[in-house]
Write an enzyme that holds these catalytic residues in place. Structure first.
Site, PDB file in Angstrom:
ATOM      1  N   GLY A   1      -0.939   8.438   1.362  1.00 60.56           N
ATOM      2  CA  GLY A   1      -0.312   8.141   0.073  1.00 60.56           C
ATOM      3  C   GLY A   1      -0.643   9.265  -0.912  1.00 60.56           C
ATOM      4  N   ALA A   2      -0.350   9.025  -2.188  1.00 61.89           N
ATOM      5  CA  ALA A   2      -0.540  10.083  -3.196  1.00 61.89           C
ATOM      6  C   ALA A   2      -1.984  10.572  -3.239  1.00 61.89           C
ATOM      7  CB  ALA A   2      -0.130   9.556  -4.571  1.00 61.89           C
ATOM      8  N   ALA A   3      -2.955   9.652  -3.164  1.00 58.81           N
ATOM      9  CA  ALA A   3      -4.357  10.063  -3.293  1.00 58.81           C
ATOM     10  C   ALA A   3      -4.755  10.975  -2.135  1.00 58.81           C
ATOM     11  CB  ALA A   3      -5.257   8.824  -3.329  1.00 58.81           C
TER      12      ALA A   3
ATOM     13  N   LYS B   1      -1.724   6.013   9.862  1.00 55.92           N
ATOM     14  CA  LYS B   1      -1.477   5.029  10.919  1.00 55.92           C
ATOM     15  C   LYS B   1      -0.012   4.840  11.278  1.00 55.92           C
ATOM     16  CE  LYS B   1      -2.162   0.501   9.428  1.00 55.92           C
ATOM     17  NZ  LYS B   1      -2.938  -0.549   8.743  1.00 55.92           N
TER      18      LYS B   1
ATOM     19  N   THR C   1       2.281   4.187  -2.086  1.00 56.53           N
ATOM     20  CA  THR C   1       2.849   5.143  -3.048  1.00 56.53           C
ATOM     21  C   THR C   1       4.371   5.186  -2.931  1.00 56.53           C
ATOM     22  OG1 THR C   1       0.903   6.551  -2.991  1.00 56.53           O
ATOM     23  CG2 THR C   1       2.949   7.579  -3.726  1.00 56.53           C
TER      24      THR C   1
ATOM     25  N   GLY D   1       7.299   1.820 -10.871  1.00 53.82           N
ATOM     26  CA  GLY D   1       7.032   1.949 -12.302  1.00 53.82           C
ATOM     27  C   GLY D   1       6.829   3.392 -12.733  1.00 53.82           C
ATOM     28  N   GLY D   2       5.667   3.956 -12.460  1.00 48.55           N
ATOM     29  CA  GLY D   2       5.419   5.337 -12.848  1.00 48.55           C
ATOM     30  C   GLY D   2       3.944   5.620 -13.008  1.00 48.55           C
TER      31      GLY D   2
ATOM     32  N   HIS E   1       1.488  -9.354  -8.603  1.00 52.50           N
ATOM     33  CA  HIS E   1       2.589  -8.858  -9.442  1.00 52.50           C
ATOM     34  C   HIS E   1       3.470 -10.055  -9.774  1.00 52.50           C
ATOM     35  CE1 HIS E   1       5.972  -6.667 -10.990  1.00 52.50           C
ATOM     36  NE2 HIS E   1       5.254  -5.560 -10.947  1.00 52.50           N
TER      37      HIS E   1
ATOM     38  N   ARG F   1      -0.443  -8.415 -16.842  1.00 52.48           N
ATOM     39  CA  ARG F   1       0.074  -9.020 -15.621  1.00 52.48           C
ATOM     40  C   ARG F   1      -0.587 -10.333 -15.222  1.00 52.48           C
ATOM     41  NH1 ARG F   1       0.948  -4.087 -11.628  1.00 52.48           N
ATOM     42  NH2 ARG F   1       2.571  -3.331 -13.016  1.00 52.48           N
TER      43      ARG F   1
ATOM     44  N   HIS G   1      -0.432  -7.796  -4.998  1.00 52.19           N
ATOM     45  CA  HIS G   1       0.123  -6.474  -5.286  1.00 52.19           C
ATOM     46  C   HIS G   1      -0.922  -5.362  -5.222  1.00 52.19           C
ATOM     47  CE1 HIS G   1       2.795  -3.572  -7.086  1.00 52.19           C
ATOM     48  NE2 HIS G   1       2.076  -3.451  -8.177  1.00 52.19           N
TER      49      HIS G   1
ATOM     50  N   ARG H   1      -6.118  -4.456 -13.615  1.00 52.06           N
ATOM     51  CA  ARG H   1      -5.582  -3.098 -13.800  1.00 52.06           C
ATOM     52  C   ARG H   1      -4.407  -3.101 -14.780  1.00 52.06           C
ATOM     53  NH1 ARG H   1      -1.153  -0.308 -11.212  1.00 52.06           N
ATOM     54  NH2 ARG H   1      -0.750  -2.319 -10.234  1.00 52.06           N
TER      55      ARG H   1
ATOM     56  N   SER I   1      -2.618   3.005 -11.764  1.00 49.96           N
ATOM     57  CA  SER I   1      -3.149   3.253 -10.412  1.00 49.96           C
ATOM     58  C   SER I   1      -2.802   4.638  -9.891  1.00 49.96           C
ATOM     59  CB  SER I   1      -2.662   2.188  -9.439  1.00 49.96           C
ATOM     60  OG  SER I   1      -1.312   1.917  -9.668  1.00 49.96           O
TER      61      SER I   1
HETATM   62  C1  SIN Z   1       5.909  -2.036 -11.310  1.00 48.64           C
HETATM   63  O1  SIN Z   1       6.784  -1.179 -11.307  1.00 48.64           O
HETATM   64  O2  SIN Z   1       6.070  -3.136 -11.837  1.00 48.64           O
HETATM   65  C2  SIN Z   1       4.597  -1.768 -10.628  1.00 48.64           C
HETATM   66  C3  SIN Z   1       3.830  -0.760 -11.354  1.00 48.64           C
HETATM   67  C4  SIN Z   1       2.357  -0.929 -11.101  1.00 48.64           C
HETATM   68  O3  SIN Z   1       1.966  -1.704 -10.243  1.00 48.64           O
HETATM   69  O4  SIN Z   1       1.579  -0.296 -11.815  1.00 48.64           O
END
Ligand code: SIN
Length: 529
Positions: A14-16, A35, A43, A48-49, A233, A279, A340, A375, A380
């Site tokens: 993933g990104a990390a 895997k 990722t 969202g962003g 979520h 959330r 989530h 969070r 993230s």
């Molecule tokens: C979302 O787009 O709702 C998820 C973004 C997140 O988990 O930070």
């Protein structure tokens, strides 16, 4: 057993993991083991962003305050300061790598989305497909880097070494294609294996999110922290054929309203911030609303926006909902909460160092103290990029670099006969573990339900360990063993925390207890706070 040697082993793509690999490849040979296919990670599905202060009207202080408020007293302030202040530089690096971000209509500035708990619009994004955009750019850079090699379809089984050996020196892995077990020996191993959404029956996560890194780190003797804080979520698509489809929180940032099936808006009666409350608040409100009415879902309504605008801003949500017969321009979207994000994980400092020599952790698998008890949305990816970058910089300057690794032949410990099993007999326990977590360790918990979960998961874990020791290894068994262990650790952490705080809500103790304003820490079965 075949043995591969490298300077740095990265588990996960993933990104990390990829961001770390690119940075470490400036001074070392890096092997990325993943895997499934390279792009299959949490990722890739992020909609969202990245939360980051990029606008002149926004401030680091505002982002820090919002993060601390969402974290409900458990964020480590120094960690939050670092992540927030270093964020904009990481966003600039992504722009240099060719990542596209949505811009304002005049093209002069980055367009900023808004999500729950943020006091200002600050989510840099690319329409609603930031994950795909980011992963594609990082993968292109990784593939063209001569110092990075990759092994796809290889499932890490356990770490080489651990607390007893004095350090971690790589991993054992199962090659799914050749069905052979091999060892990777490296002086430095980085867990970037992502989260553990699949410990729950319903999740926004892809199938790969089985908590492998957390489980391996625990078995090796590393500390894990705050595992009771599982973020649900609020809005995943509710449809019998839709597997794990998230409906981004940014829809609520653009004015989408939650309604019950009778058509009534309800969020304002739970929190004055309404749909943009953090959330945990929104997920609990939906849970209450569904329990009160007996309905199986609630509705997310963004029909006030024109279809053309929706198609441009949310092409992914628009198209996916349409596949299931829902035109979001004219009808509300049926949604339910689902597991989530894991706020807890392998305990690390702000340079990604675990308490085991030779082992680092970055991204969702890690717990750096940034997220606390809940969070803040879109923090993230921000944390993953900042931590990965800092971990690579720390390694570059470390006197430990190139520490000695075990010579000679290695054998996978704890397995009498390390052959690869072809079996599906484990499917039942897989489903059972995830159902137990959903039914007994969900959004609203109780001491009684946690006790039942402890008992049932203990049996599943014991069976998995018995099959493991007696017969050998299969991909399903590796994952089941990890799911059962991580689930048990979540339950133990939840039982330990005798209060309600952030994402951890227990009906027996409905309020926060100031005595519990600290992390829960678990180390190989023994618990300490
Ligand atoms: C979302 O787009 O709702 C998820 C973004 C997140 O988990 O930070």
């Amino acid at each position: 057993m075949d043995t591969v040697r490298t300077d740095v082993l990265v588990l996960g793509s993933g990104a990390a993991g990829l961001f770390f690999a690119l940075k470490a490849a400036r001074f070392a040979d890096v092997l990325v083991v993943t895997k499934r296919g390279l792009s299959e990670s949490n990722t890739f599905y992020a909609q969202g962003g990245i939360a980051s202060v990029t606008h002149k009207d926004d401030s680091f202080e505002g982002h820090i305050a919002d993060t601390l408020a969402a974290g409900a007293g458990l964020c480590h302030r120094d960690a939050v300061e670092i992540v927030v202040r270093e964020g904009p530089a990481r966003v600039r690096e992504l722009l240099d790598l060719g990542v596209r971000f949505s811009t304002t209509d005049d093209g002069d500035d980055l367009a900023l989305g808004r999500e729950g708990g943020h006091s200002a619009p600050r989510i840099v994004h690319y329409r609603d497909v930031i994950g795909r955009e980011l992963e594609t750019a990082l993968l292109a850079a990784v593939r063209s880097n001569p110092r990075i090699s990759v092994r796809e379809d290889c499932l890490a089984i356990d770490l080489v070494g651990g607390a007893a050996a004095g350090r971690v020196s790589g991993c054992y892995a199962l090659d799914r294609r050749s069905k052979t077990i091999f060892a990777v020996v490296a002086p430095h191993t980085v867990l970037a294996t992502g989260g553990a959404g699949k410990i729950y029956l319903y999740t926004s996560n892809p199938d790969v999110a089985t908590g492998d890194g957390m489980a391996m780190a625990c078995r090796a003797g590393a500390s894990l922290a705050n595992l009771e804080f599982v973020q649900f979520h609020p809005t995943c698509l509710y449809h019998p054929d839709a597997k794990s489809f998230l409906v981004s929180e940014t829809l609520r940032g653009e004015g989408a309203r939650l309604r019950n099936l009778a058509g009534g808006e309800f969020m304002k009666s739970y929190d004055p911030r309404g749909e943009l409350a953090p959330r945990d608040v929104v997920a609990r409100a939906i849970d209450r609303e569904m329990k009160r009415s007996g309905d199986k879902c609630v509705l997310l309504d963004i029909t006030h926006r024109p279809a053309q605008w929706l198609r441009a801003r949310f092409p992914n949500v628009y198209e996916n909902c349409l596949k299931f017969g829902i035109d979001i321009g004219v009808q509300p979207i049926p949604v339910v909460p689902a597991a989530h994000y894991m706020c807890g994980g392998v305990r690390v400092d702000m340079d990604g160092q675990t308490d085991l020599a030779g082992l680092m952790a970055v991204g969702e698998v890690a717990c750096s103290g940034v997220h606390g008890a809940n969070r803040l949305a879109s923090n993230s990816l921000l944390e993953a990029l900042v931590l990965a970058s800092r971990a690579a910089a720390k390694l570059e300057g470390s006197a430990e670099r190139g520490a000695e690794t075990p010579a000679g032949k290695l054998a996978l410990p704890g397995v009498r006969n390390p052959k690869v099993l072809e079996t599906v007999i484990l499917d039942h326990d897989w489903d059972l573990a995830r159902r137990v977590m959903w039914d007994y360790v969900g959004i609203v918990r109780s001491r009684e339900r946690l006790g039942i979960a402890r008992e049932r998961l203990g049996q599943i874990l014991e069976t998995a360990e018995r099959i493991w020791a007696a017969y050998g290894v299969s991909a399903d068994l590796v994952e089941l063993r990890n799911i059962a262990l991580v689930s048990s650790l979540v339950v133990e952490s939840a039982i330990m925390r005798a209060e309600s705080r952030g994402l951890h809500y227990v009906i027996d103790y409905p309020d926060p207890d100031p005595a519990w304003e600290r992390d829960t820490v678990i180390k190989r079965g023994e618990a300490a706070a």
